[in-house]
Design a protein around this motif. Sequence first.
Motif, PDB file in Angstrom:
ATOM      1  N   UNK A   1       0.814  -1.206   0.000  1.00 16.31           N
ATOM      2  CA  UNK A   1       0.000   0.000   0.000  1.00 16.31           C
ATOM      3  C   UNK A   1       0.852   1.263   0.000  1.00 16.31           C
ATOM      4  N   UNK A   2       2.166   1.097   0.214  1.00 16.37           N
ATOM      5  CA  UNK A   2       3.066   2.239   0.297  1.00 16.37           C
ATOM      6  C   UNK A   2       3.859   2.346  -1.005  1.00 16.37           C
ATOM      7  N   UNK A   3       3.696   3.436  -1.700  1.00 20.72           N
ATOM      8  CA  UNK A   3       4.453   3.694  -2.928  1.00 20.72           C
ATOM      9  C   UNK A   3       5.622   4.612  -2.637  1.00 20.72           C
ATOM     10  N   UNK A   4       6.752   4.357  -3.286  1.00 24.13           N
ATOM     11  CA  UNK A   4       7.919   5.226  -3.144  1.00 24.13           C
ATOM     12  C   UNK A   4       8.289   5.791  -4.518  1.00 24.13           C
ATOM     13  N   UNK A   5       8.658   7.064  -4.579  1.00 23.05           N
ATOM     14  CA  UNK A   5       9.014   7.668  -5.864  1.00 23.05           C
ATOM     15  C   UNK A   5      10.334   7.108  -6.381  1.00 23.05           C
ATOM     16  N   UNK A   6      10.404   6.842  -7.681  1.00 23.60           N
ATOM     17  CA  UNK A   6      11.625   6.302  -8.277  1.00 23.60           C
ATOM     18  C   UNK A   6      12.166   7.189  -9.383  1.00 23.60           C
ATOM     19  N   UNK A   7      11.349   8.053  -9.920  1.00 21.76           N
ATOM     20  CA  UNK A   7      11.774   8.969 -10.975  1.00 21.76           C
ATOM     21  C   UNK A   7      10.751  10.079 -11.057  1.00 21.76           C
ATOM     22  N   UNK A   8      11.040  11.061 -11.888  1.00 23.30           N
ATOM     23  CA  UNK A   8      10.115  12.191 -12.026  1.00 23.30           C
ATOM     24  C   UNK A   8       8.752  11.698 -12.497  1.00 23.30           C
ATOM     25  N   UNK A   9       7.738  11.861 -11.650  1.00 24.61           N
ATOM     26  CA  UNK A   9       6.389  11.491 -12.036  1.00 24.61           C
ATOM     27  C   UNK A   9       6.093  10.015 -12.006  1.00 24.61           C
ATOM     28  N   UNK A  10       6.927   9.210 -11.363  1.00 30.96           N
ATOM     29  CA  UNK A  10       6.723   7.758 -11.336  1.00 30.96           C
ATOM     30  C   UNK A  10       7.009   7.224  -9.940  1.00 30.96           C
ATOM     31  N   UNK A  11       6.225   6.249  -9.521  1.00 34.64           N
ATOM     32  CA  UNK A  11       6.437   5.615  -8.221  1.00 34.64           C
ATOM     33  C   UNK A  11       6.525   4.102  -8.389  1.00 34.64           C
ATOM     34  N   UNK A  12       6.917   3.450  -7.333  1.00 35.31           N
ATOM     35  CA  UNK A  12       6.970   1.986  -7.322  1.00 35.31           C
ATOM     36  C   UNK A  12       6.520   1.475  -5.969  1.00 35.31           C
ATOM     37  N   UNK A  13       6.324   0.192  -5.869  1.00 34.65           N
ATOM     38  CA  UNK A  13       5.982  -0.422  -4.596  1.00 34.65           C
ATOM     39  C   UNK A  13       6.583  -1.813  -4.543  1.00 34.65           C
ATOM     40  N   UNK A  14       6.705  -2.326  -3.344  1.00 34.68           N
ATOM     41  CA  UNK A  14       7.256  -3.658  -3.154  1.00 34.68           C
ATOM     42  C   UNK A  14       6.425  -4.703  -3.884  1.00 34.68           C
ATOM     43  N   UNK A  15       7.092  -5.623  -4.582  1.00 36.08           N
ATOM     44  CA  UNK A  15       6.416  -6.818  -5.084  1.00 36.08           C
ATOM     45  C   UNK A  15       6.385  -7.864  -3.977  1.00 36.08           C
ATOM     46  N   UNK A  16       7.542  -8.177  -3.414  1.00 38.00           N
ATOM     47  CA  UNK A  16       7.598  -9.061  -2.257  1.00 38.00           C
ATOM     48  C   UNK A  16       7.778 -10.529  -2.556  1.00 38.00           C
ATOM     49  N   UNK A  17       7.903 -10.895  -3.843  1.00 35.77           N
ATOM     50  CA  UNK A  17       8.044 -12.311  -4.165  1.00 35.77           C
ATOM     51  C   UNK A  17       9.302 -12.921  -3.585  1.00 35.77           C
TER      52      UNK A  17
END
Length: 346
Positions: free
Chosen positions: A55-71
């Motif tokens: 549920x927590x997104x972290x920014x990775x680039x201008x205008x883009x975020x990511x989140x844990x996959x966790x596999x």
Amino acid sequence: MHVPDGFLDAPTSVATGVLAAGAVAVALRKAREELDDRTAPMAGLTAAFVFAVQMVNFPVAAGTSGHLIGGALTALLVGPWTAVLSMTVVLLVQAVLFADGGLTALGTNVTLLGVVAVVVGYGIVRALTAVLPRTRTSLLGAAGIGAFLSVPVAALAFVGLFGLGGVADVPLGTVAGAMTGVHLLIGLGEAAITVAVLGAVLAARPDLVHAAGHLRKDAALDRRPGLQPAGPPDEPPSLVLGRRHRGDPAGRGRPERLRQLLPDGLERAAEDAGFGHTAEDSAVAGSPLADYALGGQDGALSGGAAGVIGVVVTLVLAGAWRWWSVAADVPPPRSATDVAAAPAGP
């Protein structure tokens, strides 16, 4: 990287659904061998943790975020077969209750995030730990590499599926370039979170870590008197909580309050490559928990309540397979006729 409905055609979605169902069926049998009565609760706890952290997104680039996959993290904690089940439960809860990932794309998401990410992440760690020194540092380093690579490989697996059944006429090279670039950055976040969480669990309870089985006799992993669990890493102030809306990455047609949220890697890649417009709203987009907001209400209280519900449901469902496996292993009661017909002992 939750795939929405509409990106892939029906035959491809059906094929990934069959593949996912087969993987889950095998995992239901194999997972019994990975956990015992002492470690079985880890299956539900790990699934609930992955749900919460996603549920927590972290920014990775201008205008883009990511989140844990966790596999990779899940496989290292509870074993690869149990990880397939745990990730499937997380994705099922997200798709059905929160409209996160399409219903017709559920098999695709399980294949990518619950099978590919698990197999790649865990396989790389096993290969590296076989040749590296038998230390906790080596395990954590291998975990970081496995977690990092699991993300772009899962992204490339989507590219392969898009090449087979993508509904938009977009050059495959364009899709591959858009997906690879952003998911390499997301992979760095995946590696950092995986190493931090795995390191904390190893410091507190190494006996509960599936991947640390070969290290449990190592003095470096012995539980020493006074050893305190490692605390959680400081939370970056720029995290974006919840609301990973699928489709329409730019937020057009949505309330103004939602447009400020960053699209995730797949949304950004779809927008850049030119097939984002093919995304379709989930059939449960109007559910009371859609978009991780209770009753569609904005605010931290609503999002927190929806998250708590999701964590509880995930915890219960992820632990249910253990109850089933225990029941399946108990032989049926013998009738009086069977007892009478049994050969007498010596």
